[in-house]
Motif scaffolding. Structure first.
Motif, short mmCIF file in Angstrom:
data_model
loop_
_atom_site.label_atom_id
_atom_site.label_comp_id
_atom_site.label_asym_id
_atom_site.label_seq_id
_atom_site.Cartn_x
_atom_site.Cartn_y
_atom_site.Cartn_z
N PRO A 132 -15.45 -6.66 4.65
CA PRO A 132 -14.52 -6.95 5.76
C PRO A 132 -13.06 -6.92 5.34
O PRO A 132 -12.21 -6.43 6.07
N TYR A 133 -12.74 -7.46 4.15
CA TYR A 133 -11.37 -7.42 3.66
C TYR A 133 -10.93 -5.99 3.39
O TYR A 133 -9.79 -5.60 3.70
N ILE A 134 -11.82 -5.21 2.79
CA ILE A 134 -11.48 -3.83 2.46
C ILE A 134 -11.19 -3.03 3.72
O ILE A 134 -10.21 -2.27 3.80
N LEU A 135 -12.03 -3.19 4.74
CA LEU A 135 -11.82 -2.46 5.98
C LEU A 135 -10.54 -2.90 6.69
O LEU A 135 -9.86 -2.09 7.32
N VAL A 183 -8.44 -7.63 -16.26
CA VAL A 183 -7.72 -6.56 -15.57
C VAL A 183 -6.69 -7.15 -14.62
O VAL A 183 -5.56 -6.64 -14.50
N TYR A 184 -7.03 -8.23 -13.95
CA TYR A 184 -6.10 -8.89 -13.03
C TYR A 184 -4.87 -9.40 -13.78
O TYR A 184 -3.73 -9.23 -13.33
N LEU A 227 -5.06 -2.06 -1.70
CA LEU A 227 -5.22 -2.74 -2.98
C LEU A 227 -5.27 -4.26 -2.81
O LEU A 227 -6.20 -4.92 -3.32
N MET A 228 -4.30 -4.83 -2.12
CA MET A 228 -4.21 -6.28 -2.02
C MET A 228 -5.37 -6.85 -1.22
O MET A 228 -5.90 -7.93 -1.57
N ASN A 229 -5.80 -6.18 -0.17
CA ASN A 229 -6.94 -6.68 0.60
C ASN A 229 -8.24 -6.56 -0.19
O ASN A 229 -9.11 -7.42 -0.08
N THR A 230 -8.37 -5.52 -1.00
CA THR A 230 -9.56 -5.38 -1.83
C THR A 230 -9.62 -6.48 -2.88
O THR A 230 -10.67 -7.10 -3.10
N VAL A 231 -8.50 -6.74 -3.53
CA VAL A 231 -8.44 -7.82 -4.53
C VAL A 231 -8.77 -9.16 -3.88
O VAL A 231 -9.57 -9.95 -4.42
N GLY A 242 -2.36 11.92 2.40
CA GLY A 242 -1.70 10.81 1.71
C GLY A 242 -2.55 9.56 1.69
O GLY A 242 -2.62 8.86 0.67
N PHE A 243 -3.21 9.27 2.81
CA PHE A 243 -4.04 8.07 2.86
C PHE A 243 -5.24 8.18 1.93
O PHE A 243 -5.59 7.21 1.26
N VAL A 244 -5.87 9.34 1.90
CA VAL A 244 -7.03 9.52 1.01
C VAL A 244 -6.61 9.33 -0.45
O VAL A 244 -7.32 8.68 -1.23
N ILE A 245 -5.46 9.86 -0.81
CA ILE A 245 -4.99 9.68 -2.20
C ILE A 245 -4.67 8.23 -2.48
O ILE A 245 -5.10 7.66 -3.50
N GLY A 246 -3.89 7.59 -1.59
CA GLY A 246 -3.50 6.20 -1.83
C GLY A 246 -4.68 5.25 -1.83
O GLY A 246 -4.82 4.42 -2.74
N ALA A 247 -5.57 5.37 -0.84
CA ALA A 247 -6.73 4.49 -0.78
C ALA A 247 -7.72 4.79 -1.89
O ALA A 247 -8.36 3.89 -2.44
N GLY A 248 -7.83 6.08 -2.26
CA GLY A 248 -8.74 6.44 -3.33
C GLY A 248 -8.32 5.87 -4.67
O GLY A 248 -9.18 5.57 -5.52
N LEU A 249 -7.03 5.68 -4.88
CA LEU A 249 -6.55 5.05 -6.10
C LEU A 249 -6.60 3.52 -6.01
O LEU A 249 -6.85 2.84 -7.01
N ALA A 250 -6.34 2.99 -4.82
CA ALA A 250 -6.25 1.54 -4.66
C ALA A 250 -7.61 0.87 -4.70
O ALA A 250 -7.75 -0.24 -5.23
N LEU A 251 -8.63 1.53 -4.14
CA LEU A 251 -9.94 0.88 -4.03
C LEU A 251 -10.56 0.56 -5.39
O LEU A 251 -10.94 -0.60 -5.63
N PRO A 252 -10.69 1.50 -6.31
CA PRO A 252 -11.28 1.13 -7.61
C PRO A 252 -10.42 0.16 -8.40
O PRO A 252 -10.95 -0.74 -9.07
#
Length: 289
Positions: A210-213, A124-125, A171-175, A103-113
């Protein structure tokens, strides 16, 4: 310079190790005192043992929950000696971790790009942010009826809920990481002739790491919380399912033993993520040592 830094690091390591041991011992004081008070209250009979069993009773139940982990030899087809593993706790831990990872791989894999695109592109924002802000406050637990309706029972609805729980923190931390890059770095890179791709890969992305991690660490913690809830509803194994089963039979000692198992597993995951972050952010100020 490198030799000097290595010598300085060697001198600092004993101090850092001693400090870590001191912090570890200090962190054990409060739990041990709480356990002592808990045991004392139970011995004096101030609470019903069916409602709140003594720590020793919980320990015995936890050991019983764990002991079948020991493998035993048996002869399979063709006379080959095989090793079989029985027991609830190891199997439940494996089942829960499997759902968390998928579940995490799917969620993070969609959220990161999507987060990188929203942070780097105002267009896009502007298009995606309203929808994200509407969906973000909805807890994953609220999707349980729809998850069962869409995916039925078993792992698919649990994985869906976990992916949903991990999606928005990442998603929010990446943005935030992409949008809060210091403008000085961007202007300096442009003055040096960096193009858009170079600017994004060499400046924006490293500054946002750092935000992404941090989002990844929060996301995997959220995923671990959601998996426990989803296992109480949609599946027939896992730590959450085992706690629900114990509640139906009023096994309060097994409920607490399961809760302790969840806490220890969550602590191990958080420590692992923290060490991974520190390793990946060695270059970041404040994490050199």
């Amino acid at each position: 310079m490198k030799r000097i830094e290595r010598r300085a690091n060697r001198r600092l390591r004993p101090r850092l190790n001693g400090r870590r041991w001191t912090d570890t011992v200090a962190g054990l004081v409060v739990p041990l005192v709480a356990l002592a008070i808990w045991q004392w209250v139970a011995i004096n009979g101030w609470v019903n043992p069916q409602v709140l069993p003594a720590p020793l009773a919980v320990w015995h139940k936890w050991v019983d929950y764990l002991l079948p982990l020991a493998p035993y030899a048996q002869f399979g087809d063709g006379g080959w000696l095989t090793w079989a593993v029985s027991g609830e706790l190891p199997l439940d831990v494996v089942a829960s971790l499997y759902r968390v990872v998928v579940g995490f791989v799917i969620g993070a894999g969609l959220a990161l790009p999507l987060g990188l695109a929203m942070g780097a592109s105002p267009v896009v924002y502007a298009w995606m942010n309203p929808l994200v802000q509407v969906l973000r406050p909805i807890p994953p637990i609220a999707y349980i009826p729809l998850a069962i309706l869409w995916f039925g029972l078993g792992d698919p609805p649990a994985v869906f809920l976990i992916a949903l729980g991990a999606f928005f923190p990442v998603l929010m931390n990446t943005v935030a990481g992409v949008r809060q890059v210091d403008g000085i770095y961007l202007r300096a890179a442009r003055n040096l002739g960096a193009g858009r791709i170079t600017l994004f890969v060499r400046v924006i992305l490293p500054a946002a790491v750092p935000y992404i991690l941090s989002g990844v660490r929060i996301g995997i913690g959220t995923a671990f919380i959601v998996v426990i809830v989803s296992e109480m509803i949609a599946v027939n194994d896992g730590l959450g399912y085992r706690i629900l089963e114990a509640r139906e039979y009023f096994w309060s000692d097994k409920i607490i033993a399961g809760m302790i198992s969840i806490g220890l597993l969550g602590l191990a995951i958080d420590i692992g993520m923290n060490r991974l972050n520190n390793h990946l952010l060695r270059w970041h100020r404040g994490l050199e040592h």
